[in-house]
Every structure is written in structure tokens, then in C-alpha cells.
Enzyme design. Structure first.
Site, mmCIF file in Angstrom:
data_model
loop_
_atom_site.group_PDB
_atom_site.id
_atom_site.type_symbol
_atom_site.label_atom_id
_atom_site.label_comp_id
_atom_site.label_asym_id
_atom_site.label_seq_id
_atom_site.Cartn_x
_atom_site.Cartn_y
_atom_site.Cartn_z
ATOM 1 N N MET A 1 -14.068 -6.875 -11.781
ATOM 2 C CA MET A 1 -15.248 -7.610 -12.229
ATOM 3 C C MET A 1 -16.339 -6.664 -12.740
ATOM 4 S SD MET A 1 -14.203 -10.678 -11.720
ATOM 5 C CE MET A 1 -15.625 -11.743 -11.829
ATOM 6 N N CYS B 1 -8.133 -1.635 -8.653
ATOM 7 C CA CYS B 1 -8.468 -1.741 -10.072
ATOM 8 C C CYS B 1 -7.488 -0.927 -10.910
ATOM 9 C CB CYS B 1 -9.894 -1.258 -10.307
ATOM 10 S SG CYS B 1 -10.415 -1.410 -12.029
ATOM 11 N N LYS C 1 -9.967 -2.993 -0.540
ATOM 12 C CA LYS C 1 -9.300 -3.939 -1.431
ATOM 13 C C LYS C 1 -8.131 -3.206 -2.075
ATOM 14 C CE LYS C 1 -10.099 -7.216 -5.199
ATOM 15 N NZ LYS C 1 -9.050 -6.808 -6.145
ATOM 16 N N ASN D 1 -6.314 -12.304 -2.651
ATOM 17 C CA ASN D 1 -6.975 -12.362 -3.949
ATOM 18 C C ASN D 1 -5.900 -12.500 -5.019
ATOM 19 O OD1 ASN D 1 -8.190 -9.952 -6.224
ATOM 20 N ND2 ASN D 1 -9.103 -11.973 -5.998
ATOM 21 N N GLY D 2 -6.279 -13.129 -6.143
ATOM 22 C CA GLY D 2 -5.361 -13.216 -7.267
ATOM 23 C C GLY D 2 -4.889 -14.629 -7.532
ATOM 24 N N GLY E 1 -12.355 -14.477 -7.951
ATOM 25 C CA GLY E 1 -13.109 -13.714 -8.929
ATOM 26 C C GLY E 1 -13.423 -14.484 -10.188
ATOM 27 N N ARG E 2 -12.521 -14.441 -11.158
ATOM 28 C CA ARG E 2 -12.813 -15.001 -12.476
ATOM 29 C C ARG E 2 -13.002 -16.509 -12.471
ATOM 30 N NH1 ARG E 2 -11.253 -10.223 -12.850
ATOM 31 N NH2 ARG E 2 -11.898 -8.924 -14.608
#
EC number: 1.3.1.91
Length: 318
Positions: free
Chosen positions: A1, A83, A122, A194-195, A221-222
Site C-alpha cells: 500500500m 512486499c 507481515k 491477508n490477500g 488492503g485494496r
């Protein structure tokens, strides 16, 4: 992000949910040591609870960055080992650290020694040709032995060779069962997933006890960025069991004083409103809201009157 969840985005999201833990965009340890610290670390007190997400692979640098950041009062310090961007790889941090769990253990041990708050990690389930079923438990065991108790696991591999960052968020298949299996294997750890989570209903299913859930947390997130109201407005009532769902118009009113202060300090309207385009997603007139904000925020002297103009399509469609 990176370049998304800046302090304006986080302040906006906090108006939608009082309890959701917010994360900064990733900030590298060298940037904190040698760059503009106030610009990198400042945040509004209203953002709490908020976690600082760090990138780095040098234990001494990370520890010093944590000491510096301690004065800002973050609620958590997170080391990003997930990342996949090229610039992160070139610095030997981010997802490439999945290949070096012993180094990650050294990093977090140094961070924990310097941090007044919890240090978390993470990560991915693996990278490139690694076998996640072998790599992930070894990573969790090694890093938790250094003192980390809370992990957020992006349930996809990262392909450091052959896929760009966008493709790494969509092409590698999700493996939720593996992450859930890690919770069974490491019940003493706090594991979040996550994901690919795109709704509160999906989050609730992953949090619920059962063969397809039982995790301790869900990071979104997105989906939360593009559809903030759909994801965050009911989070407090449905996930945390407190408060009533947020109202988008009340959220907009709460943003006005913040925007006014930003403009008075010499800031630009679009620096805040670019994060607010999805506030009315799915409602009649939402397209007009986005259009007006997109077209008029960059005009010289643009101020709160642009918000009023952007509301007109919503009022007309009501």
C-alpha cells in the site's frame, strides 16, 4: 500500500471505524535514519490505534529506526517481509526475506529490544520455487523464537522473478487452508490472514471457529481503499461488537475540519480527497461524486465548496 495509506487516508478511514487497526505505508529504516522524519512519521492522534510498517534488513538500522519512531507513539511496529516490489528486492528486504528467516529473527530481536510497543511481522507463504508447506512453518518457528507473537500472512507466494508487484497480488493462487493450518500448528501465535479478502462477510468467516476459519485477525488492503464504506462502516458493529454503523454523510462532515486545517497550512485538496473517491461506492450518484472530485480538486484555490458540488449528483439521484 505504498503511496496509498498515507496519514490523510488513515484519518479518513478512522472516521469509518474506531477500532480497526490501521497500518502506515511501508517506510524504510534508512529513510527514517537519514530522511525527513516528521514527514515520514507524523500522524494525527485521532488515527490510533495505528501501526508503523517498517522495511529493512539490517538489525542495527531497524533498531535505531524503532528508537526514533518511539517518540511518535505508534501502537505497534511491523516488519514487512511480504512486499515484492523491485526496489524492495534490491535493498534485500520485503518478500525476499522469506529466504532468510535467521536474518529476520536477528532483525526482530533488535527491534524488540528497542521498542516500547509490540513488534509484529507481515510475511508471505513463500517466494519463487520455495515449497510453502515447508517454508512457512520454519519461518514462523524461527522468527517467533526471537520474540514475535503476532504475524499477518499474505496467503500467496511472491514470485520475485517474472511477476511485477500488481501480478503478485493477483496471479499466485491464494492458499487460505495453509494459513489456517498454521494456526492449528502454532496455537500460541496470533495469526492474521491477508490477500483477496473483499468483504466483511469473508472476514467474519475467516475469524469464525471451524474448518475454514479460526484465525485471529484479517487484514484488508485494496478492497478497503476502493470501497471504504462497504468494508469499514460496519466493522465496529460486526467485528468488534460495539457502536452503530457509520453514516457516509457524517463521515464527510467529520472530514471538513481536517480538510480546512490542511488547506490553511498550505496543503492541497486532492491530497486528501483522492482517498475519498470510494466513500459512496455503490450508491446512486456515486459516479458523479467521483467525477466532480476528480475534475475540480486541482483547480486553483479549490476548497470545501468542491465537496458540496460533488454531493449534488448524490442528492439529485436520491
Amino acid at each position: 500500500m505504498m503511496d496509498w495509506t498515507d496519514r490523510h487516508c488513515r484519518f479518513f478511514h478512522r472516521q469509518l471505524s474506531r477500532h480497526t487497526l490501521l497500518y502506515t505505508e511501508m517506510v524504510t529504516a534508512p529513510a527514517i535514519l537519514h530522511g525527513p522524519r516528521a514527514r515520514l512519521l507524523d500522524f494525527d492522534p485521532a488515527e490510533h490505534p495505528v501501526a508503523l510498517q517498517l522495511g529493512g534488513a539490517d538489525p542495527a538500522e531497524l533498531a535505531e529506526a524503532v528508537r526514533i519512531a518511539a517518540d511518535w507513539g505508534y501502537d505497534e511496529i511491523n516488519l514487512n517481509c511480504g512486499c515484492p516490489s523491485d526496489r524492495v528486492q534490491s535493498g534485500c528486504f520485503g518478500a525476499v526475506l522469506m529466504e532468510r528467516p535467521a536474518l529476520v529473527a536477528d532483525c526482530v530481536a533488535a527491534m524488540i529490544a528497542a521498542a516500547p510497543v509490540e513488534v509484529t511481522v507481515k510475511c508471505r507463504i513463500g517466494v519463487d520455487d520455495q515449497i510453502p508447506e515447508e517454508v512457512l512453518p520454519r519461518f514462523l518457528e524461527t522468527v517467533s523464537a526471537a520474540g514475535v507473537r503476532r504475524f499477518t500472512i499474505h496467503a500467496r507466494k511472491a514470485w520475485l522473478q517474472g511477476l511485477n508487484p500488481h501480478q503478485n497480488r493477483t496471479i499466485p493462487p491464494l492458499d487460505y487452508p495453509l494459513v489456517i493450518a498454521m494456526k492449528r500448528a502454532f496455537p500460541q501465535l496470533d495469526l492474521s490472514i491477508n490477500g483477496g479478502v473483499g468483504s466483511l462477510a469473508e472476514a467474519e468467516a475467516l475469524l469464525a471457529e471451524g474448518p475454514n476459519g479460526g484465525l485471529d485477525g484479517v487484514m484488508i488492503g485494496r478492497a478497503a481503499y476502493h470501497e471504504p464504506f462497504a468494508i469499514l462502516a460496519e466493522a465496529d458493529s460486526r467485528i468488534f461488537g460495539t457502536g452503530a454503523p457509520a453514516d457516509p454523510y457524517a463521515v464527510l462532515d467529520a472530514m471538513r475540519p481536517y480538510i480546512d486545517r490542511h488547506l490553511a497550512a498550505g496543503g492541497k485538496l486532492h491530497q486528501i480527497t483522492r482517498h475519498m473517491l470510494g466513500l459512496f461506492h455503490g450508491r446512486p450518484g456515486a459516479r458523479g461524486w467521483r467525477r466532480v472530485l476528480s475534475e475540480r480538486v486541482s483547480t486553483p484555490g479549490a476548497g470545501l465548496e468542491v465537496l458540496d458540488a460533488a454531493l449534488e449528483p448524490l442528492r439529485t439521484a436520491a
